[in-house]
Write an enzyme that holds these catalytic residues in place. Sequence first.
Site, mmCIF file in Angstrom:
data_model
loop_
_atom_site.group_PDB
_atom_site.id
_atom_site.type_symbol
_atom_site.label_atom_id
_atom_site.label_comp_id
_atom_site.label_asym_id
_atom_site.label_seq_id
_atom_site.Cartn_x
_atom_site.Cartn_y
_atom_site.Cartn_z
ATOM 1 N N LYS A 1 0.506 -72.361 -26.747
ATOM 2 C CA LYS A 1 -0.719 -71.638 -27.131
ATOM 3 C C LYS A 1 -1.923 -72.570 -27.204
ATOM 4 C CE LYS A 1 1.371 -70.403 -30.922
ATOM 5 N NZ LYS A 1 2.731 -70.882 -30.660
ATOM 6 N N HIS B 1 -0.154 -77.387 -32.436
ATOM 7 C CA HIS B 1 -0.686 -76.948 -31.145
ATOM 8 C C HIS B 1 -1.217 -78.157 -30.392
ATOM 9 C CE1 HIS B 1 -1.340 -72.559 -32.715
ATOM 10 N NE2 HIS B 1 -0.118 -73.008 -32.895
HETATM 11 P P1 GDP Z 1 2.086 -74.309 -29.228
HETATM 12 O O1 GDP Z 1 2.599 -74.463 -30.606
HETATM 13 O O2 GDP Z 1 2.348 -72.931 -28.689
HETATM 14 O O3 GDP Z 1 0.633 -74.679 -29.057
HETATM 15 O O4 GDP Z 1 2.937 -75.308 -28.303
HETATM 16 P P2 GDP Z 1 3.284 -76.860 -28.645
HETATM 17 O O5 GDP Z 1 2.068 -77.667 -28.452
HETATM 18 O O6 GDP Z 1 3.993 -76.962 -29.941
HETATM 19 O O7 GDP Z 1 4.380 -77.163 -27.544
HETATM 20 C C1 GDP Z 1 4.116 -77.066 -26.194
HETATM 21 C C2 GDP Z 1 4.383 -78.445 -25.548
HETATM 22 O O8 GDP Z 1 4.421 -78.308 -24.151
HETATM 23 C C3 GDP Z 1 3.280 -79.465 -25.804
HETATM 24 O O9 GDP Z 1 3.834 -80.745 -25.798
HETATM 25 C C4 GDP Z 1 2.339 -79.255 -24.614
HETATM 26 O O10 GDP Z 1 1.567 -80.417 -24.311
HETATM 27 C C5 GDP Z 1 3.342 -79.002 -23.530
HETATM 28 N N1 GDP Z 1 2.896 -78.104 -22.467
HETATM 29 C C6 GDP Z 1 2.075 -77.028 -22.525
HETATM 30 N N2 GDP Z 1 2.006 -76.414 -21.330
HETATM 31 C C7 GDP Z 1 2.825 -77.110 -20.507
HETATM 32 C C8 GDP Z 1 3.234 -76.949 -19.131
HETATM 33 O O11 GDP Z 1 2.837 -76.032 -18.426
HETATM 34 N N3 GDP Z 1 4.142 -77.877 -18.650
HETATM 35 C C9 GDP Z 1 4.618 -78.904 -19.405
HETATM 36 N N4 GDP Z 1 5.484 -79.743 -18.849
HETATM 37 N N5 GDP Z 1 4.253 -79.073 -20.678
HETATM 38 C C10 GDP Z 1 3.384 -78.185 -21.220
HETATM 39 P P1 IMO Z 2 3.540 -73.081 -33.571
HETATM 40 O O1 IMO Z 2 2.245 -72.447 -34.028
HETATM 41 C C1 IMO Z 2 7.906 -73.028 -33.844
HETATM 42 C C2 IMO Z 2 9.622 -71.889 -37.723
HETATM 43 C C3 IMO Z 2 10.377 -72.957 -38.487
HETATM 44 C C4 IMO Z 2 11.396 -72.077 -39.209
HETATM 45 C C5 IMO Z 2 10.592 -70.830 -39.537
HETATM 46 C C6 IMO Z 2 10.023 -70.805 -40.942
HETATM 47 O O2 IMO Z 2 3.428 -74.520 -33.261
HETATM 48 O O3 IMO Z 2 4.154 -72.274 -32.482
HETATM 49 P P2 IMO Z 2 8.019 -72.086 -42.138
HETATM 50 O O4 IMO Z 2 7.795 -73.543 -42.348
HETATM 51 O O5 IMO Z 2 6.923 -71.401 -41.384
HETATM 52 O O6 IMO Z 2 8.357 -71.366 -43.414
HETATM 53 O O7 IMO Z 2 9.352 -72.025 -41.234
HETATM 54 O O8 IMO Z 2 9.527 -70.796 -38.608
HETATM 55 N N1 IMO Z 2 8.234 -72.264 -37.338
HETATM 56 C C7 IMO Z 2 7.863 -72.574 -36.086
HETATM 57 N N2 IMO Z 2 8.585 -72.716 -34.951
HETATM 58 N N3 IMO Z 2 6.559 -73.159 -33.805
HETATM 59 C C8 IMO Z 2 5.812 -73.005 -34.914
HETATM 60 O O9 IMO Z 2 4.462 -73.011 -34.884
HETATM 61 C C9 IMO Z 2 6.470 -72.744 -36.134
HETATM 62 N N4 IMO Z 2 6.047 -72.574 -37.405
HETATM 63 C C10 IMO Z 2 7.138 -72.265 -38.117
HETATM 64 O O10 IMO Z 2 10.983 -73.878 -37.624
HETATM 65 O O11 IMO Z 2 12.413 -71.703 -38.313
HETATM 66 MG MG MG Z 3 3.841 -75.762 -31.679
#
Ligand code: GDP
Ligand code: IMO
Ligand code: MG
Length: 428
Positions: A16, A41
């Site tokens: 996201k 994020h």
């Molecule tokens: P969010 O919580 O939904 O914002 O996602 P996160 O940042 O926790 O996890 C997504 C991971 O995948 C991060 O390390 C991003 O830099 C990486 N990422 C996002 N889009 C892509 C993609 O299209 N390909 C790859 N290889 N990595 C991506």
């Molecule tokens: P983003 O925004 C993935 C999961 C935790 C646990 C459950 C409850 O980066 O996608 P909490 O601490 O919220 O009470 O934990 O929710 N969890 C997530 N998993 N991405 C997240 O955020 C999360 N935020 C909480 O691992 O299973």
């Molecule tokens: Mg995340």
Amino acid sequence: MPVTVIIGAQWGDEGKGKITDSLAGHVDVVARYQGGDNAGHTVVHGDWMLRLHQIPSGILHEGVLCVLGGGMVINPKTLIAEMDELQTRDAFRARMLISGRAHVIMPYHIALDGASEASRGAAAIGTTRRGIGPAYQDKAARTGLRMYDFRLPDDKLADKIRAAVEDKNVLLERLYEQPGLDAEAIAAQFVGHAGRLRPYIGDDSLALAESLEAGKQVLFEGAQGILLDIDHGTYPYVTSSATVLGGGLSVLGVSPREIKRVIGAVKAYQTRVGEGPFPTEQTGEMGARLRGTGANYWDEFGTTTGRPRRCGWLDLVTVRYSARVSGLTELAVTKLDILSGIEELQVCVGYRLDGKTLDRVVPPVEDLARVEPIYERLPGWQEPLGHSRRFRDLPVNAQGYIRFIEERTGLPVSVITVGPGRDQSVER
Ligand code: GDP
Ligand code: IMO
Ligand code: MG
């Protein structure tokens, strides 16, 4: 209808942050509406990898108003650390507004989250231990501290904090047999935090209304994912806030009539951190293949906690369900590049449960733990995708994978991401 919403359509970490950052170049306001620093994020800018936990992922865009909305629970200490990182790099380009209605995560919330997880033993939820659940508990119990309290005179704020810590020490000491926290030290620390954050505190709902009245473009950035929603997720293995579109409208006080696009972020496979059923989970070689080794930062290890994420095949039942409960108008399919080099891909299109087939409901966890996924097999592709920028540049089988998702969900895929970098996206 100037509002676009980006929501995770799985169990979080769908990418996201990257999508929000790329859309933020075309909007005036980016608003987080729920969650706290359980979110992580990632935004990648050249060789800088920024992990945002509370500040909206539009922060690198000059002039954008970044709103920390009223449904959030805010950890002041980690928020200030995020602000400092941005300021050190001279990258705090946007303006920031923190809702006065957002609740404050206190050290006792973090202690209570850890203590209650430990006391659950094998039934633990696997929370991020950031104090999220206990902070929302206080909100519902009407005993929480809000960001508006940070506007109190220092002595009044300190009194309020001392009383709250002493109150919670009873729980920590008597229920969980843990040492109580130092009320005096916490009061002093939080008076300091309040001084730093006070200039940013205001009325988010009014600011959004004024932006919308002025015809500005607004982006809502969901945290977590729809399957972690307190009502519609896989309860009790969920977070404590409403992650769905309706939750965003409710806490920000914005009319549903303002919504134009609702983009569901869907990873090209499926991941989950923490406990709870996961029908398409792959625990063997394929799980390890999807997770990666940890050598790359985009490998499947939690952004907030560093825990290895559980990995498996894409589950279109959960995507269809998310589309229904959150009114998705389109999908953004992320991390398609990770699937390069796998000979045959599997996608779950239904569940078998007690002789019946389910294809658009995610049943209660007791049943979800028993379902048998129904898979369709699709041919994979060998080519790396990181340099693809047009749909027709993708290998035919990768195009087929996206078309399959569109067909089986009835939703268009408007963007496909093929790497973590800002430009690594394919517009459909
Ligand atoms: P969010 O919580 O939904 O914002 O996602 P996160 O940042 O926790 O996890 C997504 C991971 O995948 C991060 O390390 C991003 O830099 C990486 N990422 C996002 N889009 C892509 C993609 O299209 N390909 C790859 N290889 N990595 C991506
Ligand atoms: P983003 O925004 C993935 C999961 C935790 C646990 C459950 C409850 O980066 O996608 P909490 O601490 O919220 O009470 O934990 O929710 N969890 C997530 N998993 N991405 C997240 O955020 C999360 N935020 C909480 O691992 O299973
Ligand atoms: Mg995340």
